[in-house]
Design a protein around this motif. Structure first.
Motif, PDB file in Angstrom:
ATOM      1  N   HIS A  12       0.831  -1.197   0.000  1.00  0.00           N
ATOM      2  CA  HIS A  12       0.000   0.000   0.000  1.00  0.00           C
ATOM      3  C   HIS A  12       0.878   1.264   0.000  1.00  0.00           C
ATOM      4  O   HIS A  12       1.712   1.443   0.891  1.00  0.00           O
ATOM      5  N   PRO A  13       0.685   2.149  -0.967  1.00  0.00           N
ATOM      6  CA  PRO A  13       1.536   3.342  -1.087  1.00  0.00           C
ATOM      7  C   PRO A  13       1.295   4.359   0.032  1.00  0.00           C
ATOM      8  O   PRO A  13       0.151   4.627   0.423  1.00  0.00           O
ATOM      9  N   VAL A  14       2.387   4.919   0.529  1.00  0.00           N
ATOM     10  CA  VAL A  14       2.347   6.037   1.476  1.00  0.00           C
ATOM     11  C   VAL A  14       3.573   6.916   1.187  1.00  0.00           C
ATOM     12  O   VAL A  14       4.490   6.514   0.480  1.00  0.00           O
ATOM     13  N   LEU A  15       3.596   8.111   1.715  1.00  0.00           N
ATOM     14  CA  LEU A  15       4.766   8.986   1.688  1.00  0.00           C
ATOM     15  C   LEU A  15       5.336   9.128   0.273  1.00  0.00           C
ATOM     16  O   LEU A  15       6.408   8.613  -0.055  1.00  0.00           O
ATOM     17  N   THR A  16       4.620   9.859  -0.538  1.00  0.00           N
ATOM     18  CA  THR A  16       4.983  10.054  -1.942  1.00  0.00           C
ATOM     19  C   THR A  16       5.811  11.317  -2.129  1.00  0.00           C
ATOM     20  O   THR A  16       5.637  12.308  -1.435  1.00  0.00           O
ATOM     21  N   GLU A 106      -7.829   4.353  10.952  1.00  0.00           N
ATOM     22  CA  GLU A 106      -7.810   4.405   9.489  1.00  0.00           C
ATOM     23  C   GLU A 106      -6.488   3.886   8.935  1.00  0.00           C
ATOM     24  O   GLU A 106      -6.456   3.142   7.939  1.00  0.00           O
ATOM     25  N   VAL A 107      -5.389   4.266   9.572  1.00  0.00           N
ATOM     26  CA  VAL A 107      -4.075   3.821   9.103  1.00  0.00           C
ATOM     27  C   VAL A 107      -3.939   2.310   9.227  1.00  0.00           C
ATOM     28  O   VAL A 107      -3.466   1.632   8.305  1.00  0.00           O
ATOM     29  N   ARG A 108      -4.341   1.757  10.365  1.00  0.00           N
ATOM     30  CA  ARG A 108      -4.254   0.301  10.561  1.00  0.00           C
ATOM     31  C   ARG A 108      -5.106  -0.443   9.543  1.00  0.00           C
ATOM     32  O   ARG A 108      -4.674  -1.448   8.962  1.00  0.00           O
ATOM     33  N   ALA A 109      -6.312   0.048   9.309  1.00  0.00           N
ATOM     34  CA  ALA A 109      -7.194  -0.626   8.358  1.00  0.00           C
ATOM     35  C   ALA A 109      -6.591  -0.616   6.957  1.00  0.00           C
ATOM     36  O   ALA A 109      -6.666  -1.615   6.227  1.00  0.00           O
ATOM     37  N   TYR A 110      -6.016   0.488   6.578  1.00  0.00           N
ATOM     38  CA  TYR A 110      -5.447   0.623   5.231  1.00  0.00           C
ATOM     39  C   TYR A 110      -4.225  -0.275   5.054  1.00  0.00           C
ATOM     40  O   TYR A 110      -4.130  -1.052   4.090  1.00  0.00           O
ATOM     41  N   LEU A 111      -3.281  -0.205   5.993  1.00  0.00           N
ATOM     42  CA  LEU A 111      -2.009  -0.901   5.817  1.00  0.00           C
ATOM     43  C   LEU A 111      -2.126  -2.406   6.026  1.00  0.00           C
ATOM     44  O   LEU A 111      -1.279  -3.160   5.530  1.00  0.00           O
ATOM     45  N   THR A 134       9.445  10.036  11.519  1.00  0.00           N
ATOM     46  CA  THR A 134       8.387   9.833  12.510  1.00  0.00           C
ATOM     47  C   THR A 134       7.128   9.327  11.821  1.00  0.00           C
ATOM     48  O   THR A 134       6.440   8.424  12.324  1.00  0.00           O
ATOM     49  N   GLN A 135       6.790   9.918  10.676  1.00  0.00           N
ATOM     50  CA  GLN A 135       5.631   9.458   9.915  1.00  0.00           C
ATOM     51  C   GLN A 135       5.766   7.987   9.539  1.00  0.00           C
ATOM     52  O   GLN A 135       4.831   7.186   9.687  1.00  0.00           O
ATOM     53  N   LEU A 136       6.962   7.616   9.044  1.00  0.00           N
ATOM     54  CA  LEU A 136       7.178   6.227   8.655  1.00  0.00           C
ATOM     55  C   LEU A 136       7.066   5.307   9.860  1.00  0.00           C
ATOM     56  O   LEU A 136       6.475   4.216   9.773  1.00  0.00           O
ATOM     57  N   ARG A 137       7.618   5.737  10.993  1.00  0.00           N
ATOM     58  CA  ARG A 137       7.538   4.918  12.205  1.00  0.00           C
ATOM     59  C   ARG A 137       6.085   4.647  12.588  1.00  0.00           C
ATOM     60  O   ARG A 137       5.711   3.514  12.930  1.00  0.00           O
ATOM     61  N   LEU A 138       5.242   5.657  12.520  1.00  0.00           N
ATOM     62  CA  LEU A 138       3.827   5.495  12.855  1.00  0.00           C
ATOM     63  C   LEU A 138       3.145   4.515  11.901  1.00  0.00           C
ATOM     64  O   LEU A 138       2.311   3.694  12.310  1.00  0.00           O
ATOM     65  N   HIS A 139       3.481   4.602  10.621  1.00  0.00           N
ATOM     66  CA  HIS A 139       2.920   3.661   9.656  1.00  0.00           C
ATOM     67  C   HIS A 139       3.393   2.232   9.949  1.00  0.00           C
ATOM     68  O   HIS A 139       2.600   1.277   9.934  1.00  0.00           O
ATOM     69  N   LEU A 140       4.693   2.073  10.194  1.00  0.00           N
ATOM     70  CA  LEU A 140       5.233   0.732  10.443  1.00  0.00           C
ATOM     71  C   LEU A 140       4.635   0.111  11.694  1.00  0.00           C
ATOM     72  O   LEU A 140       4.364  -1.104  11.734  1.00  0.00           O
ATOM     73  N   ASP A 141       4.429   0.919  12.730  1.00  0.00           N
ATOM     74  CA  ASP A 141       3.884   0.388  13.971  1.00  0.00           C
ATOM     75  C   ASP A 141       2.414  -0.005  13.849  1.00  0.00           C
ATOM     76  O   ASP A 141       1.886  -0.702  14.723  1.00  0.00           O
ATOM     77  N   ALA A 142       1.770   0.425  12.787  1.00  0.00           N
ATOM     78  CA  ALA A 142       0.367   0.060  12.570  1.00  0.00           C
ATOM     79  C   ALA A 142       0.223  -1.283  11.853  1.00  0.00           C
ATOM     80  O   ALA A 142      -0.882  -1.835  11.765  1.00  0.00           O
ATOM     81  N   VAL A 143       1.340  -1.825  11.345  1.00  0.00           N
ATOM     82  CA  VAL A 143       1.294  -3.071  10.576  1.00  0.00           C
ATOM     83  C   VAL A 143       1.391  -4.264  11.519  1.00  0.00           C
ATOM     84  O   VAL A 143       2.272  -4.329  12.388  1.00  0.00           O
TER      85      VAL A 143
END
Length: 380
Positions: A12-16, A106-111, A134-143
Motif C-alpha cells: 500500500h503506497p504512502v509517503l509520496t 484508518e491507518v491500521r485498516a489501510y495498511l 516519525t511518519q514512517l515509524r507510525l505507519h510501520l507500527d500500525a502493521v
C-alpha cells in the motif's frame, strides 16, 4: 504526467515524493536491498529498495525514532490540529478533522488490508507537520505482520530517466544526511587528559565566550592521568566507532606526544586533524636540567617539553621570580630527542594558579579585556 517515488508498506503506497526521492527515507535502506526487476513496468525495468517492517523498525529505533517518541509527537500534533479546528468540521484545506484514535484506526485498516486496491482518506495535517521518519515509524507500527515488505518504489524515476538502476542511492542519501547533520555539529577537541580539557575549556569561556557551544572539549575519564597514550586510545576509539564529527587532536608540543601521534596522524580520516601547541619565544631559551650539570642550562625546549603548563602564562612558570626548570628524562630513539618536563610538583601548582587566573579573568575588569588575545583556534 510527472514522475513520483513512494514508500509501499504491505503493498500500500504512502509517503509520496514528486520528481525525486526523499533522502531521509531512502537512507534507511541498504544497497544490498536494491532490486531491479525486468518487465515490471511496460516500458522499462522496475527499480526499488526492499526491506521488511521489522528491519526498518530496528533502524529507526537506532536513530531515536522509537514507538513512544513517535506516538507522543503524533498526539501532540493532532491535539494542536484539533485546537485550531474544533470538531465537527474541516480544516482550511477541507480535510475532515479527526482525533488521534480515529486516524490510527484508518491507518491500521489501510495498511493491513488484503485488498491491493485499498484506498485511504487524507490523514490530515498532523502527519505532514512531523519528521518523515516519525511518519514512517507510525505507519510501520500500525502493521500487524512484522515480516511484511516495505519497498521504496522508484519505477517512475527510472522511466523518466531521473535515476538509473544500480546507482548507490541509499549510500548517497546517508552520506548527504550525514554531511547536513555535521554542518551544525560542534567541533570536538580531544586532549591528553581530563585536566587539559577542563583548563582549556575554562580559558575559552574567558577569552572566546562567543565560541561556546561551537566546539566541545571531551572529558571521558574524570581524574584520569594526562598522557599521550590515553589520547591515542581515544582517537583510535573515535575512528573505530565511526565518529564523523570534525575532530581536533590537541597535544603537547613535546617529544613524547610528537612520537606517539606521528604513528596515527597519516592514517586518520580527513575530518580529523592532529595539532600540537605552538612554539613560543619564551621556550627558545628556557632553563633545563640534565645529568651533566646541577646548574640550569638554557635550551630551546619547543617540541621537546611543551606541555600545557608551559602555555598558561609566564608569571605562573616563575617560582621566586625564577623560571621553573625543565628536567630531561627519557630518550626517544625514533625522534632522536629527550623528553622534558617541569621539575617537582610545579605542574599541579601551576594548574591551581591558572584556575584562579581564570576566575579573575571572568570579572568585568579581567586581564583579557586589555586587548584581544592570540587566537587559540586559528590552527584548528
Amino acid at each position: 504526467m510527472s514522475a513520483h517515488s513512494w514508500i509501499a508498506i504491505n503493498g500500500h503506497p504512502v509517503l509520496t515524493q514528486r520528481e525525486g526521492y526523499l533522502d531521509d527515507l531512502l537512507a534507511l535502506f541498504q544497497e544490498s536491498e536494491s532490486v531491479s526487476e525486468e518487465n515490471r513496468i511496460a516500458d522499462g525495468p522496475g527499480y526499488a529498495y526492499q526491506s521488511t517492517v521489522a528491519h526498518l523498525r530496528d533502524r529507526l529505533r537506532l536513530l531515536g525514532f522509537t514507538p513512544g517518541v513517535a506516538s507522543a509527537e503524533f498526539e501532540q500534533h493532532t491535539q494542536a490540529w484539533l485546537d485550531r479546528n474544533p470538531n465537527p468540521g474541516a480544516d482550511e484545506m477541507g480535510v475532515e478533522v479527526r482525533n488521534a484514535a480515529a486516524i490510527r484506526t484508518e491507518v491500521r485498516a489501510y495498511l493491513n488490508s488484503d485488498d491491493p486496491y485499498a484506498t485511504y482518506d487524507d490523514y490530515g495535517e498532523p502527519f505532514f507537520s512531523m519528521d518523515l521518519r516519525t511518519q514512517l515509524r507510525l505507519h510501520l507500527d500500525a502493521v500487524v505482520d512484522e515480516n511484511a515488505l516495505v519497498r521504496y518504489e522508484l519505477d517512475d524515476l527510472v522511466r523518466y530517466e531521473l535515476v538509473t538502476p544500480g546507482e548507490a542511492l541509499a549510500d548517497r542519501a546517508r552520506a548527504d544526511n550525514q554531511d547536513e547533520l555535521l554542518k551544525g555539529a560542534p567541533l570536538i577537541v580531544l586532549t591528553e587528559g581530563s585536566s587539559d580539557s577542563k583548563l582549556l575549556a575554562s580559558a575559552m569561556r574567558v577569552t572566546h565566550p562567543h565560541l561556546e557551544g561551537f566546539l566541545r572539549f571531551m572529558d571521558f575519564d574524570r581524574g584520569a592521568p594526562g598522557s599521550v597514550g590515553h589520547l591515542v586510545n581515544l582517537v583510535r576509539g573515535f575512528v573505530g566507532a565511526g565518529v564523523a564529527n570534525r575532530v581536533v587532536v590537541l597535544a603537547d608540543n613535546d617529544t613524547a606526544s610528537r612520537s606517539a601521534l606521528a604513528a596515527i596522524d597519516a592514517s586518520l580520516p580527513p575530518t580529523y586533524r592532529v595539532v600540537h601547541y605552538p612554539n613560543l619565544d619564551l621556550l627558545r631559551s628556557y632553563p633545563t636540567l640534565g645529568p651533566q650539570s646541577d646548574i640550569p642550562v638554557p635550551m630551546d625546549v619547543n617540541g621537546l617539553a611543551g606541555s600545557l603548563e608551559m602555555y598558561l602564562g609566564e608569571e605562573l612558570l616563575r617560582d621566586s621570580q625564577t623560571l621553573v626548570p625543565v628536567q630531561w628524562t627519557g630518550w626517544d630513539q625514533k625522534l632522536g630527542a629527550y623528553q622534558g618536563q617541569l621539575i617537582g610538583g610545579h605542574k599541579d601548582r601551576i594548574q591551581r594558579a591558572f584556575r584562579r587566573k581564570v576566575e579573575r579573568g571572568s570579572s568585568p575588569r579581567s586581564w583579557w579585556m586589555k586587548g584581544p588575545p592570540r587566537d587559540p583556534v586559528a590552527a584548528l
